[in-house]
Scaffold this active site. Structure first.
Site, PDB file in Angstrom:
ATOM      1  N   ASP A 139     -45.271  33.041 -51.952  1.00  0.00           N
ATOM      2  CA  ASP A 139     -44.353  31.512 -52.143  1.00  0.00           C
ATOM      3  C   ASP A 139     -43.187  32.122 -52.350  1.00  0.00           C
ATOM      4  OD1 ASP A 139     -44.043  29.067 -52.419  1.00  0.00           O
ATOM      5  OD2 ASP A 139     -44.838  29.010 -54.360  1.00  0.00           O
ATOM      6  N   LYS A 141     -39.179  31.863 -52.639  1.00  0.00           N
ATOM      7  CA  LYS A 141     -38.046  30.866 -52.542  1.00  0.00           C
ATOM      8  C   LYS A 141     -37.163  31.028 -53.486  1.00  0.00           C
ATOM      9  CE  LYS A 141     -41.395  27.509 -54.666  1.00  0.00           C
ATOM     10  NZ  LYS A 141     -42.264  26.630 -54.848  1.00  0.00           N
ATOM     11  N   ASN A 144     -38.122  30.587 -56.952  1.00  0.00           N
ATOM     12  CA  ASN A 144     -38.986  31.488 -57.844  1.00  0.00           C
ATOM     13  C   ASN A 144     -38.274  33.038 -57.952  1.00  0.00           C
ATOM     14  OD1 ASN A 144     -41.320  29.999 -58.111  1.00  0.00           O
ATOM     15  ND2 ASN A 144     -42.014  30.777 -56.148  1.00  0.00           N
ATOM     16  N   ASP A 157     -43.186  34.254 -60.661  1.00  0.00           N
ATOM     17  CA  ASP A 157     -44.325  33.268 -60.067  1.00  0.00           C
ATOM     18  C   ASP A 157     -45.104  33.860 -59.052  1.00  0.00           C
ATOM     19  OD1 ASP A 157     -46.115  31.377 -59.782  1.00  0.00           O
ATOM     20  OD2 ASP A 157     -44.690  29.901 -59.159  1.00  0.00           O
ATOM     21  N   THR A 179     -44.365  27.087 -49.812  1.00  0.00           N
ATOM     22  CA  THR A 179     -43.859  26.059 -49.757  1.00  0.00           C
ATOM     23  C   THR A 179     -43.213  25.751 -48.253  1.00  0.00           C
ATOM     24  OG1 THR A 179     -42.865  26.578 -51.837  1.00  0.00           O
ATOM     25  CG2 THR A 179     -41.595  25.029 -50.545  1.00  0.00           C
TER      26      THR A 179
END
Length: 380
Positions: A139, A141, A144, A157, A179
């Site tokens: 994840d 992005k 994070n 995260d 995401t």
């Protein structure tokens, strides 16, 4: 676990005094805290056990804790310790005060290439380290990616991260997560994917966002968005340098096999097999490798421990024609990137015997395959 002490009714968790709330989500609250003995400032994530159990989040929380314990790297948020009471779980982490990288883009727009390169290199260093420990974030992005007080990037995260035990018998992960705008095509296809390659795709999207200020793939319709991602339907803005364009287009290739880091490499030589073996031995030993020979096969083993143990390389010479040999070097143990660094160093000492390198032919790169040099027989 949480106690109140002193006239000011300070709330303490273990040896930590809790302060202001830094952030709050559905399942957790993050508070500023200070170690009572050392004075060190930290962040404590506080989870409600009932909520975690009710929403069946216990496995995800355990995974996040297990993952963070494995990772000790300057570009990854550090986990210090985990405590629990009857009702709460307390995760003590490194405090990062510079905010999200996303906020930097939102407030300033796109970053200059030099600044984007600096953050991208730190991101790749962190991701590469995680992968070397068998951990995949899944994840990645800008939201994070945090910055400390000195502007150093910190990956956070790991709630969606995957550990080696989640990889099925086919060697792939099968949980669709992340995401949408940052997710790799093979994750969307739901046929199983390589966690390392999926993370790399997300890194490519992040680099694009850092340099452009907007997403490469965006559509209000989720089906249309997935079609764009699956076809890598995007274009770089005119201010991207040619090198940045090449790099991003190589990373954002919808075929995950194209970016395969090969575990073997080959070259051809017009020298006799005995001379080739001797040259490889002489070039490998100064690089810190033990050499064992058996006819025209060799086993090379690194004396130093690498990221995944000792690097081991098997070498074999094949006779293609009376005056032409093919030499194959295959990684049999250790880290693949370290294998390629070793080969680059080794080939410097083999320049006078290498006739042609066959592992980088464009036609084979398109298919994600190692180049084949036609029918061959091992030298005996």
């Amino acid at each position: 676990m949480a106690t109140r002490s002193g006239s000011s009714s300070r709330t303490c968790v273990g040896k930590y005094e809790l302060g202001r709330t830094l952030g709050e989500g559905t399942f957790a609250k993050v508070k500023f805290a200070r170690h009572l003995e050392t004075g060190e400032n930290v962040a404590i994530k506080i989870l409600d056990k009932d909520k975690v159990l009710k929403h069946k989040m216990i496995d995800q929380i355990k995974r996040e804790i297990s993952t963070m314990k494995l990772i000790v790297h300057p570009n990854v948020i550090r986990l210090y310790e985990v405590m629990a009471s009857k009702t709460k779980i307390y995760i003590v982490m490194e405090l990062v005060t510079g905010g999200e990288l996303f906020d930097k883009i939102a407030s300033r727009g796109r970053l200059k290439e030099d600044e984007a390169r600096k953050y991208f290199q730190q991101l790749i260093n962190a991701v590469d380290y995680c992968h070397s420990r068998g951990v995949y974030h899944r994840d990645l992005k800008p939201e994070n990616l945090l910055l400390d007080g000195n502007g150093v990037l910190k990956v956070s995260d790991f709630g969606l991260s995957a550990l080696p035990q989640q990889v099925r018998a086919d060697g792939l992960l099968h949980t669709t997560c992340g995401t949408p705008n940052y997710v790799a095509p093979e994750v969307i296809d739901n046929k199983g994917y390589d966690g390392a390659k999926a993370d790399l795709w997300s890194c490519g999207v992040i680099l694009f966002v850092l340099m452009s200020g907007y997403l490469p793939f965006e559509d209000s319709n989720i089906v249309a968005l997935y079609k764009k991602i699956s076809k890598a339907d995007f274009s770089c803005p005119p201010w991207f340098s040619s090198n940045a364009k090449k790099l991003i287009k190589r990373i954002l290739d919808p075929n995950p096999l194209t970016g395969l880091v090969k575990r073997e490499t080959r070259f051809t030589s017009k020298r006799p097999a005995d001379e080739i073996i001797s040259k490889i031995e002489n070039a490998a030993m100064p690089l810190g490798f033990d050499v064992k020979k058996n006819n025209h096969k060799m086993k090379l083993r690194g004396e130093k421990t690498g990221r995944k143990g000792h690097l081991a390389v098997t070498t074999e010479v094949f006779q293609l024609a009376p005056s032409l040999c093919m030499v194959e070097l295959r990684k049999s143990g250790g880290d693949t990137l370290e294998f390629h660094k070793f080969y680059n160093n080794l080939s410097t000492g083999l320049k006078d015997i290498i006739w042609n390198t066959t592992n980088e032919e464009k036609s084979d790169e398109k298919n994600g395959e190692t180049a084949a040099a036609g029918p061959s027989t091992p030298c005996r």
